[in-house]
Enzyme design. Structure first.
Site, PDB file in Angstrom:
ATOM      1  N   ARG A  66     -13.968  17.974  65.719  1.00  0.00           N
ATOM      2  CA  ARG A  66     -13.742  16.556  65.409  1.00  0.00           C
ATOM      3  C   ARG A  66     -14.746  16.079  64.366  1.00  0.00           C
ATOM      4  O   ARG A  66     -14.388  15.349  63.435  1.00  0.00           O
ATOM      5  CB  ARG A  66     -13.842  15.712  66.681  1.00  0.00           C
ATOM      6  CG  ARG A  66     -12.701  15.891  67.643  1.00  0.00           C
ATOM      7  CD  ARG A  66     -12.965  15.188  68.974  1.00  0.00           C
ATOM      8  NE  ARG A  66     -13.099  13.735  68.823  1.00  0.00           N
ATOM      9  CZ  ARG A  66     -13.515  12.929  69.799  1.00  0.00           C
ATOM     10  NH1 ARG A  66     -13.856  13.430  70.985  1.00  0.00           N
ATOM     11  NH2 ARG A  66     -13.593  11.630  69.590  1.00  0.00           N
ATOM     12  N   CYS A  84     -20.590   8.683  69.062  1.00  0.00           N
ATOM     13  CA  CYS A  84     -19.604   9.645  69.585  1.00  0.00           C
ATOM     14  C   CYS A  84     -18.221   9.066  69.324  1.00  0.00           C
ATOM     15  O   CYS A  84     -17.988   8.466  68.274  1.00  0.00           O
ATOM     16  CB  CYS A  84     -19.837   9.915  71.074  1.00  0.00           C
ATOM     17  SG  CYS A  84     -19.701   8.449  72.129  1.00  0.00           S
TER      18      CYS A  84
END
Length: 281
Positions: free
Chosen positions: A179, A239
């Site tokens: 990611r 995050c």
């Protein structure tokens, strides 16, 4: 109940269950795609005396971002209803091991609570050791909590952008490497893939042992060193939505370092067209 460090062991907690100055908090939370309910699992089994802290309910409902911090006044009212007073020692856990428990630990500290700790390994280790659980809803006695806020522990998108430009604070991203590099789609629709320019990548699970407990301080320092993180310089953690960023903050606290969390994290940043995004390592 004087202690140092952000973590407590299952043995420490087991010896103190029932202490009138102790409060146990179940912070279990799952991503929508995981198709599990922390609250439903709390009703099925939890550590005796625990209350359930729902990060999606004790949140800012005025923004279209998940579990953002509410106002200090709203937060104080919500935790007061859970019986979480400032004089008590709070121990937070979750069913994953260490994930959402770190988010609630950070949230409480950001709202001025000082005696907050995370159960190392959470319910996962507690159950593996055959320790007691109970079922059903909690019935806490509400307490009055005065609002407070620590802005030094929280960052917004503008502050993160400024830090990236000046280099005054490092940005450390807890998302999985694929990611971070932009090779995998984000689990939330509509977000760009990639990362903030200059950010470091420390996937949160690299900070944990297979049993869900946190790695030793020596092992944590090795993980951060491998990611190019300077532990002697200021750090902002980020995050997907501010949950696993808090795991990095917790690991840094274990090493005696304070870190701020970017509350909106990638759910905000990746959805803002005017924020810079890069791909690759």
């Amino acid at each position: 109940m004087a202690m140092t460090g952000p973590l407590v062991s299952t043995a420490w907690l087991a010896e103190r269950l029932g202490d009138p100055n102790l409060r146990v908090v179940d912070a279990s939370w799952w991503m929508p795609a995981e198709a599990r309910s922390g609250q439903a699992e709390f009703l099925e089994r939890h550590i005796p005396g625990a209350v359930f802290f729902d990060i999606d309910s004790i949140a800012d409902r005025t923004v279209d971002l998940p579990h953002m911090l509410p106002t200090p006044t709203a937060f104080a009212g919500a935790v007061g209803e859970l019986g979480l007073g400032r004089d008590a020692t709070l121990v937070v856990y979750d069913t994953f091991g260490i994930r959402a428990a770190a988010r609630v630990w950070w949230s409480l500290r950001a709202m001025g609570f000082e005696k907050v700790h995370v159960l190392d390994g959470g319910l996962k280790v507690w159950l593996a050791e055959g320790r007691p659980v109970e079922a059903g809803p909690a019935s806490p006695k509400s307490v009055s909590v005065a609002p407070a806020f620590r802005p030094d522990l929280v960052r917004n998108s503008g502050e993160v952008l400024a830090a990236l430009g000046s280099g005054a604070e490092q940005v450390v991203d807890a998302r999985a490497a694929a990611r971070f590099r932009g090779e995998a789609s984000e689990p939330r629709a509509g977000l760009r893939s990639g990362h903030m320019p200059g950010a470091k990548n420390t996937p949160f699970d690299t900070l944990l042992n297979p049993d869900g407990a946190m790695k030793s301080p020596e092992a944590l320092m090795e993980v951060f060193a491998a990611a190019g993180v300077n532990l002697d310089a200021p750090i902002i953690t980020t995050c997907g939505s501010g949950v696993t960023a808090s795991v990095i903050a917790l690991a840094l606290a274990r090493l005696g370092r304070e870190a701020a969390v970017y509350d909106g994290s990638w759910t905000e940043w990746g959805g803002l067209a005017d924020m810079p995004v890069v791909t690759g390592a």
